[in-house]
Design a protein around this motif. Structure first.
Motif, PDB file in Angstrom:
ATOM      1  N   LYS A  17       0.838  -1.194   0.000  1.00  0.00           N
ATOM      2  CA  LYS A  17       0.000   0.000   0.000  1.00  0.00           C
ATOM      3  C   LYS A  17       0.872   1.242   0.000  1.00  0.00           C
ATOM      4  O   LYS A  17       1.965   1.233   0.571  1.00  0.00           O
ATOM      5  N   GLY A  18       0.376   2.310  -0.607  1.00  0.00           N
ATOM      6  CA  GLY A  18       1.153   3.546  -0.594  1.00  0.00           C
ATOM      7  C   GLY A  18       0.286   4.758  -0.842  1.00  0.00           C
ATOM      8  O   GLY A  18      -0.818   4.663  -1.401  1.00  0.00           O
ATOM      9  N   ALA A  19       0.784   5.910  -0.407  1.00  0.00           N
ATOM     10  CA  ALA A  19       0.089   7.180  -0.610  1.00  0.00           C
ATOM     11  C   ALA A  19       1.065   8.310  -0.330  1.00  0.00           C
ATOM     12  O   ALA A  19       2.136   8.112   0.249  1.00  0.00           O
ATOM     13  N   VAL A  20       0.675   9.504  -0.742  1.00  0.00           N
ATOM     14  CA  VAL A  20       1.397  10.716  -0.368  1.00  0.00           C
ATOM     15  C   VAL A  20       0.783  11.228   0.930  1.00  0.00           C
ATOM     16  O   VAL A  20      -0.442  11.270   1.083  1.00  0.00           O
ATOM     17  N   VAL A  21       1.642  11.606   1.877  1.00  0.00           N
ATOM     18  CA  VAL A  21       1.222  12.017   3.217  1.00  0.00           C
ATOM     19  C   VAL A  21       1.575  13.478   3.450  1.00  0.00           C
ATOM     20  O   VAL A  21       2.659  13.934   3.080  1.00  0.00           O
ATOM     21  N   ARG A  32      -5.185   6.140  -1.412  1.00  0.00           N
ATOM     22  CA  ARG A  32      -4.284   5.035  -1.066  1.00  0.00           C
ATOM     23  C   ARG A  32      -4.346   4.001  -2.176  1.00  0.00           C
ATOM     24  O   ARG A  32      -5.419   3.533  -2.550  1.00  0.00           O
ATOM     25  N   ILE A  33      -3.194   3.657  -2.710  1.00  0.00           N
ATOM     26  CA  ILE A  33      -3.113   2.647  -3.763  1.00  0.00           C
ATOM     27  C   ILE A  33      -2.674   1.335  -3.131  1.00  0.00           C
ATOM     28  O   ILE A  33      -1.748   1.311  -2.312  1.00  0.00           O
ATOM     29  N   ALA A  48       9.623  -4.968  -7.922  1.00  0.00           N
ATOM     30  CA  ALA A  48       8.929  -4.634  -9.170  1.00  0.00           C
ATOM     31  C   ALA A  48       7.518  -4.107  -8.897  1.00  0.00           C
ATOM     32  O   ALA A  48       7.064  -3.126  -9.514  1.00  0.00           O
ATOM     33  N   THR A  49       6.817  -4.733  -7.956  1.00  0.00           N
ATOM     34  CA  THR A  49       5.466  -4.271  -7.612  1.00  0.00           C
ATOM     35  C   THR A  49       5.516  -2.909  -6.927  1.00  0.00           C
ATOM     36  O   THR A  49       4.662  -2.046  -7.172  1.00  0.00           O
ATOM     37  N   THR A  50       6.522  -2.696  -6.073  1.00  0.00           N
ATOM     38  CA  THR A  50       6.690  -1.388  -5.423  1.00  0.00           C
ATOM     39  C   THR A  50       6.956  -0.304  -6.463  1.00  0.00           C
ATOM     40  O   THR A  50       6.440   0.810  -6.359  1.00  0.00           O
ATOM     41  N   LYS A  51       7.750  -0.638  -7.472  1.00  0.00           N
ATOM     42  CA  LYS A  51       8.037   0.333  -8.542  1.00  0.00           C
ATOM     43  C   LYS A  51       6.759   0.680  -9.303  1.00  0.00           C
ATOM     44  O   LYS A  51       6.509   1.842  -9.641  1.00  0.00           O
ATOM     45  N   ASP A  55       5.216   4.404  -9.473  1.00  0.00           N
ATOM     46  CA  ASP A  55       4.926   5.068 -10.755  1.00  0.00           C
ATOM     47  C   ASP A  55       3.528   5.685 -10.747  1.00  0.00           C
ATOM     48  O   ASP A  55       3.315   6.783 -11.279  1.00  0.00           O
ATOM     49  N   LYS A  56       2.581   5.006 -10.111  1.00  0.00           N
ATOM     50  CA  LYS A  56       1.220   5.546 -10.028  1.00  0.00           C
ATOM     51  C   LYS A  56       1.184   6.783  -9.122  1.00  0.00           C
ATOM     52  O   LYS A  56       0.517   7.768  -9.414  1.00  0.00           O
ATOM     53  N   LEU A  57       1.920   6.722  -8.003  1.00  0.00           N
ATOM     54  CA  LEU A  57       1.929   7.849  -7.067  1.00  0.00           C
ATOM     55  C   LEU A  57       2.675   9.056  -7.633  1.00  0.00           C
ATOM     56  O   LEU A  57       2.285  10.198  -7.395  1.00  0.00           O
ATOM     57  N   GLU A  58       3.739   8.819  -8.372  1.00  0.00           N
ATOM     58  CA  GLU A  58       4.579   9.933  -8.790  1.00  0.00           C
ATOM     59  C   GLU A  58       3.976  10.744  -9.924  1.00  0.00           C
ATOM     60  O   GLU A  58       4.519  11.770 -10.309  1.00  0.00           O
TER      61      GLU A  58
END
Length: 252
Positions: A17-21, A32-33, A48-51, A55-58
């Motif tokens: 999971k990831g997001a900008v905080v 949240r992706i 590879a999955t983290t990348k 890419d989606k967040l950036e």
């Protein structure tokens, strides 16, 4: 994006999971992706999955500091253990691997430490003086030790020995599910565990995280502790928040 923003990425056994905080408020400023953790949890596949997630967040947040939390003891950027992922992580220079593959500086931290830091900065332990112990009750028991707002990393208190067993093997939420215990009987095990932590650390506050913390009213009443015990505020977002905040604080 403003300077007080950072990216947090939380790698777990089933999802990444990831997001900008926003580090001034602890709020997520993007959706949240979440992507599925690759089967087997091999390092190359997780990178590879983290990348892909990054890419989606950036699209929204190019160039921000990045913090990544992971279910392992992390010492100087090296993962010294592995929980619910491949054993290839043990002894791996994980931070260097991610930096090489992502082409970016990152900060790699333990997932429970990230959750504890998030609660100390933005949640249930904010402005609490003294010793705070966060425990995440899930597949195992993760822990974070905070003293006057300062994180003491890699405590791994789920592995304390109680009655000849790893504490988490009997007191984690997974044990309740596996043995089909009701709340009251599970709470008896938690009572032993938290009483042991009280004896060792004399904490000023317990914070309980993990998904089961949303059901705290079902088991807190059965606990008789000297220490105040409260549910975590951020639960599923704690790793993301803590990883992002630690990325900036460790870089300063």
């Amino acid at each position: 994006m403003a300077a007080q923003h950072a990216i947090g990425i939380d790698i777990g056994g089933t999802g990444i999971k990831g997001a900008v905080v926003d580090l001034s408020t602890g709020e997520l400023v993007t959706d949240r992706i979440k992507l599925s953790t690759p089967k087997g949890g091999e390092p190359a596949d997780i990178v590879a999955t983290t990348k892909e997630l990054l890419d989606k967040l950036e699209q929204h947040a190019d160039g921000l500091s990045i913090g990544v939390c992971f279910p392992a003891v992390v010492k100087n950027g090296r993962t010294m253990s592995a929980a619910n992922v491949s054993k290839e992580w043990i002894g791996l220079e994980a931070e260097a691997l991610f930096e090489k593959e992502l082409g970016r500086d990152i900060h790699f931290v333990n997932d429970a430490d990230a959750a504890g830091y998030a609660e100390a900065r933005f949640g249930a332990a904010k402005d609490v003086p003294g010793v705070v112990l966060l425990t995440t009750l899930g597949t195992g028991i993760g822990s974070a030790l905070i003293n006057d707002g300062v994180l003491v990393p890699n405590t791994e208190l789920g592995h304390l020995e109680l009655n000849g067993h790893d504490a988490e093997s009997k007191a984690a939420y997974s044990a309740m599910e596996r043995e089909d215990l009701d709340w009251k009987h599970w709470a008896k095990r938690l009572q032993k565990y938290y009483s042991h932590l009280e004896m060792l650390f004399t904490p000023d506050l317990f914070v309980v995280g993990g998904g089961v913390s949303k059901n705290y009213e079902d088991f807190f009443p059965y606990l008789d502790l000297k220490t105040t015990i409260v549910p975590a505020v951020h639960r599923n977002n704690a790793g993301i928040l803590g990883a992002a905040a630690l990325a900036v604080s460790l870089a300063e």
